[in-house]
Design an enzyme around this catalytic site. Sequence first.
Site, PDB file in Angstrom:
ATOM      1  CB  SER A 193      -0.884   0.086   1.273  1.00 19.33           C
ATOM      2  OG  SER A 193      -1.912   0.699   1.108  1.00 19.33           O
ATOM      3  CD  GLU A 211      -2.589  -2.597  -4.025  1.00 23.76           C
ATOM      4  OE1 GLU A 211      -3.802  -2.678  -3.546  1.00 23.76           O
ATOM      5  OE2 GLU A 211      -1.962  -1.794  -3.561  1.00 23.76           O
ATOM      6  CG  HIS A 261      -5.512  -2.281   0.091  1.00 21.87           C
ATOM      7  ND1 HIS A 261      -4.714  -1.982  -1.331  1.00 21.87           N
ATOM      8  CD2 HIS A 261      -5.066  -1.699   1.101  1.00 21.87           C
ATOM      9  CE1 HIS A 261      -3.973  -0.860  -0.602  1.00 21.87           C
ATOM     10  NE2 HIS A 261      -4.076  -0.715   0.588  1.00 21.87           N
TER      11      HIS A 261
END
Length: 298
Positions: free
Chosen positions: A108, A201, A271
Site C-alpha cells: 500500500s 493494485e 487490499h
Amino acid sequence: MNLPALQKGDAVGIVCLARKVSLEDIQDGVALLGAWGLRVVVGQSVGAEDGYFGGSDAVRRADFQQMLDNPQIKAIFSARGGYGTTRILDQLDFTQLVANPKWIIGFSDVTALLCHLLSLGLESVHGTMPLLMGKPDTAEADETLRQILFREPLFYSVPAHPLNHLGTATGQLAGGNLILLNNITGTASDLDFTGKLLFIEDVGEYYYNIDRVLVHLRRQGRLEKLAGLVVGQFSDMNDTAVPFGKDVPQIILEHCGGYGYPICFDFPVGHVPRNLALTVGREATLQVTEAEVTLHYV
C-alpha cells in the site's frame, strides 16, 4: 541482490512508517512472527501518535533509521499502511542497508519505499503487514510471506481470466499501489518501467482516477516499456454521479492492451485477505495461457 533466508532466532523489527497503530492492534501479527521462531523488536513509533501519523516525521524516521542501521535486525516490517511513508523517505540514510541488506516488508503506502529500495539495487517484499497478520482469512497471505522470508520455493498458479492477454515474459518484478506508483514519478523513488513485470493494485479509488493515472503513465511512455503486466485487486471502487462507463479491466486494456505483452487480471495481490507476497526486484517469469496464469522466480 538476493537476500539471505531468515533463520529461527533472528530478530525482526516492526515500525510505523505511516498511519498510527497501537501495540494492541498488531498483537496477532507479533504472535505469528513469534510462532515462526523470530524475535520481535517493536519500534518506538508503534503506539506513538501525531494526529493521523504514528508519531511525528522525526520520530518515524529515527525509529526506522535505527532499525536499518542495527545489524542484529534481519528484517523490518511496516506495521501498517495508510499515508506518510513519502514524508520521511528523503531524510533516510540507506548506506548501511546497501552495505548489509535486510528484508523490508509492506504494501500500500509502503510501495514508495519498495520502489526506492529497488532504485538502490535492493530487493524487498510486497506483502502483508503485522496489523493484518494472524487472522483466519489471511493464512495464505501470511504463509507466502513466510516462504519468501525463509527462502522456500514459491510458485504461483491462478485461474485464467477471460480478458487476459496470452504470452510469456521474464523480467524484474516490481510495482504495488497504482496511485503511489504515479505519485513518485520524478522523485528519487521513481520506478523505471523498462523490462519490468509490473504488478498493480488499489483500493477505494474512482474509476476516472484510475483512467487519469494510466493516461499519465502512457503519455510518459512508461506503459509501452513493460515486459508484462499483472493486474491485482482493485477493491472497493467508486463511481461518479455520472457513471464513468468502464470497469478496471476495460480501462487497463484501453491503455495497455495494444503493446503485445502478456497481461493477467484478478491476481490475488492487494487490499484483500488473500494478498500473496511478491519479491520486488527479483527476476520472475509470467506465463499467461488459456488454462492458467503462472508466476515463478527465475
